[in-house]
Design a protein around this motif. Structure first.
Motif, PDB file in Angstrom:
ATOM      1  N   ILE A  39       0.819  -1.208   0.000  1.00 35.13           N
ATOM      2  CA  ILE A  39       0.000   0.000   0.000  1.00 35.13           C
ATOM      3  C   ILE A  39       0.861   1.270   0.000  1.00 35.13           C
ATOM      4  O   ILE A  39       0.598   2.204  -0.738  1.00 35.13           O
ATOM      5  CB  ILE A  39      -0.963   0.017   1.208  1.00 35.13           C
ATOM      6  N   GLY A  40       1.896   1.315   0.794  1.00 36.77           N
ATOM      7  CA  GLY A  40       2.700   2.527   0.913  1.00 36.77           C
ATOM      8  C   GLY A  40       3.714   2.730  -0.200  1.00 36.77           C
ATOM      9  O   GLY A  40       4.164   3.850  -0.431  1.00 36.77           O
ATOM     10  N   SER A  41       4.071   1.673  -0.891  1.00 36.72           N
ATOM     11  CA  SER A  41       5.136   1.809  -1.885  1.00 36.72           C
ATOM     12  C   SER A  41       4.714   2.613  -3.111  1.00 36.72           C
ATOM     13  O   SER A  41       5.505   3.403  -3.634  1.00 36.72           O
ATOM     14  CB  SER A  41       5.647   0.435  -2.309  1.00 36.72           C
ATOM     15  N   THR A  42       3.499   2.451  -3.575  1.00 38.60           N
ATOM     16  CA  THR A  42       3.061   3.159  -4.785  1.00 38.60           C
ATOM     17  C   THR A  42       3.046   4.674  -4.587  1.00 38.60           C
ATOM     18  O   THR A  42       3.632   5.401  -5.395  1.00 38.60           O
ATOM     19  CB  THR A  42       1.692   2.641  -5.253  1.00 38.60           C
ATOM     20  N   PRO A  43       2.411   5.188  -3.527  1.00 35.17           N
ATOM     21  CA  PRO A  43       2.471   6.642  -3.319  1.00 35.17           C
ATOM     22  C   PRO A  43       3.893   7.142  -3.068  1.00 35.17           C
ATOM     23  O   PRO A  43       4.222   8.268  -3.442  1.00 35.17           O
ATOM     24  CB  PRO A  43       1.589   6.888  -2.098  1.00 35.17           C
ATOM     25  N   ALA A  44       4.734   6.318  -2.456  1.00 40.70           N
ATOM     26  CA  ALA A  44       6.120   6.735  -2.223  1.00 40.70           C
ATOM     27  C   ALA A  44       6.852   6.930  -3.548  1.00 40.70           C
ATOM     28  O   ALA A  44       7.616   7.888  -3.705  1.00 40.70           O
ATOM     29  CB  ALA A  44       6.848   5.705  -1.367  1.00 40.70           C
ATOM     30  N   ILE A  45       6.605   6.056  -4.512  1.00 46.68           N
ATOM     31  CA  ILE A  45       7.224   6.195  -5.833  1.00 46.68           C
ATOM     32  C   ILE A  45       6.705   7.457  -6.523  1.00 46.68           C
ATOM     33  O   ILE A  45       7.474   8.228  -7.112  1.00 46.68           O
ATOM     34  CB  ILE A  45       6.949   4.954  -6.706  1.00 46.68           C
ATOM     35  N   VAL A  46       5.385   7.676  -6.451  1.00 46.68           N
ATOM     36  CA  VAL A  46       4.809   8.871  -7.082  1.00 46.68           C
ATOM     37  C   VAL A  46       5.401  10.132  -6.448  1.00 46.68           C
ATOM     38  O   VAL A  46       5.777  11.070  -7.160  1.00 46.68           O
ATOM     39  CB  VAL A  46       3.268   8.867  -6.973  1.00 46.68           C
ATOM     40  N   ASN A  47       5.509  10.154  -5.131  1.00 55.42           N
ATOM     41  CA  ASN A  47       6.088  11.316  -4.460  1.00 55.42           C
ATOM     42  C   ASN A  47       7.543  11.529  -4.864  1.00 55.42           C
ATOM     43  O   ASN A  47       7.984  12.673  -5.010  1.00 55.42           O
ATOM     44  CB  ASN A  47       5.974  11.174  -2.942  1.00 55.42           C
ATOM     45  N   ALA A  48       8.288  10.443  -5.043  1.00 56.62           N
ATOM     46  CA  ALA A  48       9.683  10.564  -5.470  1.00 56.62           C
ATOM     47  C   ALA A  48       9.776  11.154  -6.875  1.00 56.62           C
ATOM     48  O   ALA A  48      10.635  11.991  -7.148  1.00 56.62           O
ATOM     49  CB  ALA A  48      10.362   9.199  -5.417  1.00 56.62           C
ATOM     50  N   VAL A  49       8.885  10.734  -7.765  1.00 59.27           N
ATOM     51  CA  VAL A  49       8.888  11.269  -9.130  1.00 59.27           C
ATOM     52  C   VAL A  49       8.502  12.753  -9.110  1.00 59.27           C
ATOM     53  O   VAL A  49       9.138  13.580  -9.777  1.00 59.27           O
ATOM     54  CB  VAL A  49       7.951  10.452 -10.048  1.00 59.27           C
ATOM     55  N   VAL A  50       7.477  13.100  -8.348  1.00 60.99           N
ATOM     56  CA  VAL A  50       7.071  14.508  -8.242  1.00 60.99           C
ATOM     57  C   VAL A  50       8.224  15.337  -7.673  1.00 60.99           C
ATOM     58  O   VAL A  50       8.512  16.431  -8.167  1.00 60.99           O
ATOM     59  CB  VAL A  50       5.797  14.659  -7.381  1.00 60.99           C
ATOM     60  N   ASP A  51       8.905  14.809  -6.668  1.00 59.08           N
ATOM     61  CA  ASP A  51      10.034  15.520  -6.087  1.00 59.08           C
ATOM     62  C   ASP A  51      11.147  15.699  -7.121  1.00 59.08           C
ATOM     63  O   ASP A  51      11.761  16.773  -7.203  1.00 59.08           O
ATOM     64  CB  ASP A  51      10.565  14.761  -4.867  1.00 59.08           C
ATOM     65  N   ALA A  52      11.394  14.671  -7.935  1.00 61.23           N
ATOM     66  CA  ALA A  52      12.436  14.762  -8.956  1.00 61.23           C
ATOM     67  C   ALA A  52      12.084  15.779 -10.040  1.00 61.23           C
ATOM     68  O   ALA A  52      12.979  16.364 -10.656  1.00 61.23           O
ATOM     69  CB  ALA A  52      12.675  13.393  -9.577  1.00 61.23           C
ATOM     70  N   LEU A  53      10.795  15.977 -10.258  1.00 60.80           N
ATOM     71  CA  LEU A  53      10.360  16.877 -11.328  1.00 60.80           C
ATOM     72  C   LEU A  53       9.965  18.266 -10.836  1.00 60.80           C
ATOM     73  O   LEU A  53       9.498  19.089 -11.620  1.00 60.80           O
ATOM     74  CB  LEU A  53       9.182  16.245 -12.086  1.00 60.80           C
ATOM     75  N   LYS A  54      10.164  18.539  -9.557  1.00 60.40           N
ATOM     76  CA  LYS A  54       9.721  19.836  -9.019  1.00 60.40           C
ATOM     77  C   LYS A  54      10.435  21.008  -9.665  1.00 60.40           C
ATOM     78  O   LYS A  54       9.875  22.088  -9.779  1.00 60.40           O
ATOM     79  CB  LYS A  54       9.843  19.872  -7.499  1.00 60.40           C
ATOM     80  N   THR A  55      11.682  20.815 -10.121  1.00 60.59           N
ATOM     81  CA  THR A  55      12.390  21.910 -10.785  1.00 60.59           C
ATOM     82  C   THR A  55      11.755  22.263 -12.132  1.00 60.59           C
ATOM     83  O   THR A  55      12.022  23.326 -12.679  1.00 60.59           O
ATOM     84  CB  THR A  55      13.881  21.565 -11.002  1.00 60.59           C
ATOM     85  N   PHE A  56      10.904  21.368 -12.643  1.00 60.50           N
ATOM     86  CA  PHE A  56      10.185  21.625 -13.891  1.00 60.50           C
ATOM     87  C   PHE A  56       8.779  22.165 -13.631  1.00 60.50           C
ATOM     88  O   PHE A  56       7.981  22.282 -14.546  1.00 60.50           O
ATOM     89  CB  PHE A  56      10.090  20.340 -14.722  1.00 60.50           C
ATOM     90  N   GLY A  57       8.471  22.447 -12.358  1.00 61.04           N
ATOM     91  CA  GLY A  57       7.171  22.996 -11.999  1.00 61.04           C
ATOM     92  C   GLY A  57       6.098  21.961 -11.744  1.00 61.04           C
ATOM     93  O   GLY A  57       4.937  22.311 -11.558  1.00 61.04           O
ATOM     94  N   VAL A  58       6.457  20.688 -11.712  1.00 57.38           N
ATOM     95  CA  VAL A  58       5.471  19.638 -11.450  1.00 57.38           C
ATOM     96  C   VAL A  58       5.217  19.584  -9.949  1.00 57.38           C
ATOM     97  O   VAL A  58       6.144  19.438  -9.151  1.00 57.38           O
ATOM     98  CB  VAL A  58       5.972  18.266 -11.971  1.00 57.38           C
ATOM     99  N   LYS A  59       3.942  19.732  -9.570  1.00 53.83           N
ATOM    100  CA  LYS A  59       3.579  19.723  -8.152  1.00 53.83           C
ATOM    101  C   LYS A  59       2.697  18.539  -7.785  1.00 53.83           C
ATOM    102  O   LYS A  59       2.535  18.236  -6.607  1.00 53.83           O
ATOM    103  CB  LYS A  59       2.850  21.015  -7.791  1.00 53.83           C
ATOM    104  N   HIS A  60       2.122  17.871  -8.788  1.00 54.50           N
ATOM    105  CA  HIS A  60       1.216  16.752  -8.514  1.00 54.50           C
ATOM    106  C   HIS A  60       1.142  15.841  -9.735  1.00 54.50           C
ATOM    107  O   HIS A  60       1.147  16.318 -10.876  1.00 54.50           O
ATOM    108  CB  HIS A  60      -0.187  17.277  -8.185  1.00 54.50           C
ATOM    109  N   LEU A  61       1.070  14.546  -9.488  1.00 44.92           N
ATOM    110  CA  LEU A  61       0.820  13.555 -10.530  1.00 44.92           C
ATOM    111  C   LEU A  61      -0.169  12.544  -9.979  1.00 44.92           C
ATOM    112  O   LEU A  61      -0.058  12.125  -8.834  1.00 44.92           O
ATOM    113  CB  LEU A  61       2.107  12.826 -10.936  1.00 44.92           C
ATOM    114  N   ASP A  62      -1.142  12.178 -10.787  1.00 39.54           N
ATOM    115  CA  ASP A  62      -2.085  11.140 -10.383  1.00 39.54           C
ATOM    116  C   ASP A  62      -1.522   9.765 -10.717  1.00 39.54           C
ATOM    117  O   ASP A  62      -0.745   9.608 -11.658  1.00 39.54           O
ATOM    118  CB  ASP A  62      -3.423  11.316 -11.120  1.00 39.54           C
ATOM    119  N   MET A  63      -1.911   8.784  -9.906  1.00 40.77           N
ATOM    120  CA  MET A  63      -1.539   7.403 -10.200  1.00 40.77           C
ATOM    121  C   MET A  63      -2.520   6.854 -11.224  1.00 40.77           C
ATOM    122  O   MET A  63      -3.653   7.292 -11.249  1.00 40.77           O
ATOM    123  CB  MET A  63      -1.600   6.554  -8.923  1.00 40.77           C
ATOM    124  N   PRO A  64      -2.114   5.912 -12.022  1.00 35.31           N
ATOM    125  CA  PRO A  64      -0.787   5.334 -12.146  1.00 35.31           C
ATOM    126  C   PRO A  64       0.122   6.244 -12.960  1.00 35.31           C
ATOM    127  O   PRO A  64      -0.342   7.034 -13.786  1.00 35.31           O
ATOM    128  CB  PRO A  64      -1.033   4.019 -12.886  1.00 35.31           C
TER     129      PRO A  64
END
Length: 78
Positions: A39-64
């Motif tokens: 349960i916790g791994s999927t949102p953790a991956i999404v948060n990591a991707v959002v964090d990696a893309l924050k310099t591009f202005g990405v603040k949120h991504l929906d799963m999947p």
């Protein structure tokens, strides 16, 4: 197609363990948790991707996280 699917050698080693806590509410002591460990791994991956893309202005991504969705977020078209 620029990104390959991760292989086991691309990941750090994991040590798995378990905690056994029987329930007193049934004779078997069993609990129905299903796939709680995933349960916790999927949102953790999404948060990591959002964090990696924050310099591009990405603040949120929906799963999947589909490649089209990530690319759209980078281009600002989500």
């Amino acid at each position: 197609m620029d990104y390959a699917i991760p292989h086991p050698e691309d990941l750090p080693s994991f040590k798995t363990d378990q905690t056994v806590t029987p329930t007193p509410f049934n004779p078997m002591g069993a609990k129905g948790i299903g796939e709680a460990a995933t349960i916790g791994s999927t949102p953790a991956i999404v948060n990591a991707v959002v964090d990696a893309l924050k310099t591009f202005g990405v603040k949120h991504l929906d799963m999947p996280l589909k490649p089209e969705r990530v690319w759209g977020a980078l281009k600002g078209t989500k």
